[in-house]
Write an enzyme that holds these catalytic residues in place. Sequence first.
Site, PDB file in Angstrom:
ATOM      1  N   GLY A   1      -9.007   3.079  10.955  1.00 46.42           N
ATOM      2  CA  GLY A   1      -7.959   3.037   9.923  1.00 46.42           C
ATOM      3  C   GLY A   1      -7.923   4.274   9.051  1.00 46.42           C
TER       4      GLY A   1
ATOM      5  N   GLY B   1      -6.379  -2.569   8.830  1.00 41.61           N
ATOM      6  CA  GLY B   1      -5.156  -3.142   9.397  1.00 41.61           C
ATOM      7  C   GLY B   1      -4.829  -2.643  10.793  1.00 41.61           C
TER       8      GLY B   1
ATOM      9  N   LYS C   1       3.912  10.069  12.868  1.00 42.78           N
ATOM     10  CA  LYS C   1       4.728  10.267  11.669  1.00 42.78           C
ATOM     11  C   LYS C   1       4.207   9.418  10.497  1.00 42.78           C
ATOM     12  CE  LYS C   1       9.199  10.938  12.204  1.00 42.78           C
ATOM     13  NZ  LYS C   1      10.670  10.794  12.328  1.00 42.78           N
TER      14      LYS C   1
ATOM     15  N   GLY D   1      -6.006   4.116   5.712  1.00 43.74           N
ATOM     16  CA  GLY D   1      -5.399   3.821   4.410  1.00 43.74           C
ATOM     17  C   GLY D   1      -6.119   4.457   3.241  1.00 43.74           C
ATOM     18  N   GLU D   2      -7.423   4.535   3.324  1.00 41.31           N
ATOM     19  CA  GLU D   2      -8.200   5.085   2.204  1.00 41.31           C
ATOM     20  C   GLU D   2      -8.633   6.522   2.467  1.00 41.31           C
ATOM     21  OE1 GLU D   2      -8.721   2.123   0.304  1.00 41.31           O
ATOM     22  OE2 GLU D   2      -8.431   0.751   1.979  1.00 41.31           O
TER      23      GLU D   2
ATOM     24  N   GLN E   1       0.848   8.564   5.494  1.00 39.33           N
ATOM     25  CA  GLN E   1      -0.185   7.836   4.767  1.00 39.33           C
ATOM     26  C   GLN E   1      -1.301   8.770   4.314  1.00 39.33           C
ATOM     27  OE1 GLN E   1      -1.710   4.463   6.891  1.00 39.33           O
ATOM     28  NE2 GLN E   1      -2.181   3.358   5.017  1.00 39.33           N
TER      29      GLN E   1
ATOM     30  N   ASN F   1       0.865   6.188  15.332  1.00 40.10           N
ATOM     31  CA  ASN F   1       2.193   6.759  15.096  1.00 40.10           C
ATOM     32  C   ASN F   1       1.993   8.032  14.274  1.00 40.10           C
ATOM     33  OD1 ASN F   1       4.636   7.446  13.597  1.00 40.10           O
ATOM     34  ND2 ASN F   1       5.503   5.537  14.363  1.00 40.10           N
TER      35      ASN F   1
END
Lengths: 315, 171, 706
Positions: free
Chosen positions: C663, C495, C594, C665-666, C599, C592
């Site tokens: 990314g 993303g 923060k 996320g994972e 995450q 970002n």
Amino acid sequence: MKAFSYDRAGSVNEALQLAARPDAKFIAGGTNLLDLMKLGIEAPVHLVDINRLGLDTIEPTAEGGLRIGALVRNADLAADMRIRRDYAVLARALVSGASGQLRNKATTAGNLLQRTRCPYFYNTDMPCNKRRPGSGCAAIGGLSHNLGVLGISDACIATHPSDMAVALRVLDATVEIAGARGAARTVPMADFHRLPGETPHLETALREGEMIVAVTLPPPMGGTQIYRKVRERASYAFATVSVALVAREGRIERVAFGGLAPKPWRVDANGSAGEVADAALAGARPTPDNGYKLDLARRTLAAALADAVRLEAGR
Amino acid sequence: MSDLFVTLRINGTDHALSLDPRVTLLDALREHLHFTGTKKGCDQGQCGACTVLVNGRRINSCLTLAVMHEGDEIQTIEGLGTPEHLHPMQQAFLERDGYQCGYCTPGQIMSAVAVLDEIERGVPSHVTHDIGAPPPLSDEEVRERMSGNLCRCSAYPNIIAAIRDVSGGAA
Amino acid sequence: MIGDGINRTEGPRKVAGQVPYSAERRDAGDPLHGFVRGAAIGSGRITEIDTTAAEAAPGVRLVLTHRNAPPQGDLADLGGLHDAKPELVDDRIVRYGQPVALVVADSFEQARAAAMLIEVSYDREPADFDFFAHAGGGEVQDVSAVGDFEQAFAEAPVSIDATYTTPYHFGHPMEPNAAIADWRDGHLTVYLTAQMLNQLLDGLALTLMLDKADITIDSAYVGGGFGSKIGLHCEAVLASLATRILERPVKLAMTRRQMFSLVGHRAASQSRIRLGATADGRLTALGHDAHVQTTIRDDWREPVANVARALYAAPNRLTRRSHVELDVGAPEPVRGPGELPGLMVFESAVDELAEKLGMDPVELRLRNDTQIDPEKNRPLNGRRLADCLREGAERFGWDDRPIVPASRRDGDWLIGYGVASSIRSHWQMATDVRVRIDPAGLVTVQSDMTDLGTGTYTIMAQVAASALNVPVEQVQVELGRTDHPKGWGSGGSWGSGNMSVATDRACSAVREKVFAAAGKGFNDIFAEVRRHFPNGVEAIGHTIGANDDPNYKAYSQFTYGASFAEVGVDAYTGEVRLRRMLGVFSFGRVLNAKTARSQLLGGMIWGVSAALHEGGDVDPRYGHWVNGDLAEYLIPTHADIPAIDAIVLDDFDEHANHMGVKGIGELGAGGTGGSVANAVYNATGVRVRDFPITLGRLLPGLIARG
């Protein structure tokens, strides 16, 4: 959830009258009953709200004990200074159960009457002798890592999930019950929960239309009181094994186990932790999944006793 | 069975409703009054997303019927603060990023406000070492007391930091 | 601006409870309420279904079963994300809980009660529900071989051959899957909690046999995804069927218990890991044979063995996968697909090897570090695994670790340290973003991207504000609608790369238009827009997919991390408690600070959960999910998570894209579970190879050690 009539009772007598109708049920905290109603496991036709009956005070008894109103919330009972000082095992058991939100709602009586968390009982697609007498027990031969090892039967291997009840059992509390015709009786905690035998759907000594109005604690017994709860995460989970212990000078005086049986499992034995555990676990019938509970019970008792010794040493 | 009339006092305002007795407090808030800040995460008391204050005490609104709450003072996240005027706890969650998806957040915040009050009132918890003494305002106490609010994004460390900011409590 | 840890732009509304999630949307007015009745068996046929009582129940508007459901698109032979997923097709039951009826009523209470009144009789058919009864076996697929693994393994002076299992996992976002479907004037709008709208639109259109132009999916706010909102599920399909019949909006939300059977799960896995090394700890043979569950119908195969392909150097390598088709429903991607279970077990095996070598597990990992992809022979751009390990070891105090297992105590607690590496492939997908500047002083950024709590709203605003040199407050990001420019949504950790690149390019294109009209010397872009573009100006920016980007052929693109954990294990009971944890990560540029940290922390806690808590149990007789609620399927609570931290080695990966962004996320989850498992071993000397590490699995070893 099946439709039901809803009435708010203004007095114990009114509540008992309303509950005399077939398929009526009391609702107090509702934290177990409403969950079961949503799943279709409980399906009362009449719901009698007893939240406005009072029964929410803790009063000293003539004998020097405490009489806990049926509607005293678990959080309030745990916070009461007399309970924390004189019945620490009860306060500790209460705060080890559920969550802050649930303890604010759940009542003393409701906690005793909560039903098993056996996952096969919770799944209405499965046979369950508790839910549908005679339909069989899917838990037997199923996944049973957190089911019972003591007091179970060929009809049911469920456990009772309460922490509070284990402490009440070790404290020799009695349950005060009001009956339909105004008759009152008391039942010792020892006899309040039934073993399943052939009739696992009959869980307590409470009869149709009766209501718990109070739980009475005998005078404080002193000693060092420990409630040790073991579970698969640090909080907000049902016990795998728990131990309610009263010790004195490093010796076990009274002990009851939770998480092992359909009722708080009190054992009257003396001796070392190992000897007491042997006595408690005699006749255990573990499944292939839950044999570890026997070792765990043994070691949890040893841990609880070590806690007690430490606590006594610190005084 | 016919509907029942009930007046729910929410965030200081009375709301007269005619409700199926089966409607939980949670569904009354969400479906009938559109106070959708209170969330349905499990509907069975296992996640805490539906936490509201009733007469100042936090409960799971999914496990209580709306008709049982005539006359009670119900406070929801909407009554705590608005985006323009956030409650200090909401502001702390914002600053500390004590949330990600935001779905469990109102429940976490309502619980957090209640937790500080419970410690202030001396209510003991599972990790209160001396059960007879007032509980300390420690991270350990706050974590245990917040454990009835699950967060799958797992914002836990930031939530504890936010609560610490508001309470001024030590680690 | 880019990289600053600003608060989430939608944050004030989220913390005030003012963000409407799908089931809370009021756009369509008061909806009718649906409730799904699920199959009570795992495999077989419906012999009878009696809906009379349900149809006669108060408030009921519709009861749909396979007998009256409208025709839908055909189920593909091997269905993927873009394919039709018809519901209530016939009398065949292929998994427990599969919808057998939908009830729609005026109220939720009425629909739920009526659903229980439907009488269903079944013929059970023989079925196979038991993954763990199938040790290996099945057709071997997805083989990657380098050198001669078998010979090298046989000749290795030091070797490990260990088999591990991981259970079924569920995403369980706190917001259950839900839809409000609204058919009016020949157009279907579905307010759906979803991750990837583009694929869902394809699948939904095929299922409903509608033109894609006649459907809008709106997913403005999403209460967590973790994979469970990628696939097309019954809430969207059934609510859509019902609204077309009833011509009223229909809301359908899954109950938490239904989330176990109506949404897919992460496949259970078994891994045999064989590692061979020289006495000084150089890997000579690296083998990972993974075996996973799938079904006969679905194409998703959890890529458990793939994680080892670029993690460490070794001249001889063999990684491959087999699968078994079971009747327990389709596996789907769940956060950290492949790598969460794969790294947890692989990094456990590396720990076992370090133990056998008598080597520091950090040193063993450093010794086998590589800058060249050992299977594709091309550079591993931005690989800072060694930096992550070194920085983490330093900050965590790894030097102080108990070198001998079961050698440190704190009261009744046995103390152990563990480490694990993390790696996650970085991928990029073709993505369009529209940026518009209005003369009134507003920048609007539009995409069909979603924000699952990942921070997309915020980082896109930061990228646009930075590119256009305007305050972030003047940027409005509009996400989650299929009538916005298309991308690939939230998933696959792509993303932030996809979106930042396309957003920046769209901003550049808009700026070029303004330059063309106004020249380059202006201070206030809004003033120039007012002057030259009274109706506003806009442009589309594009991210090219990895398949069309030469950098993705020249380089092997990954993100990296290292996790350090300290656990205590109660010497009496075997209760495991995390005491502290640190993750160090490298993934190019931070957008970002923060939200990125959040995450990563969240991912790390997923790792803790996988090691200690989570696992879905299937009854091998009935095929149902036994621990089917959040009191039995355990995820961590606040009390399970002590102070933990995530450190980012901020960077800029010019080979990933012009924004330098990959990314995360994972990545946070990555191998974290392995570090926890290794710490448990270090604390106790007991190696549990079946996850999660529960009391019943740890205690026997603890007792055996005395």
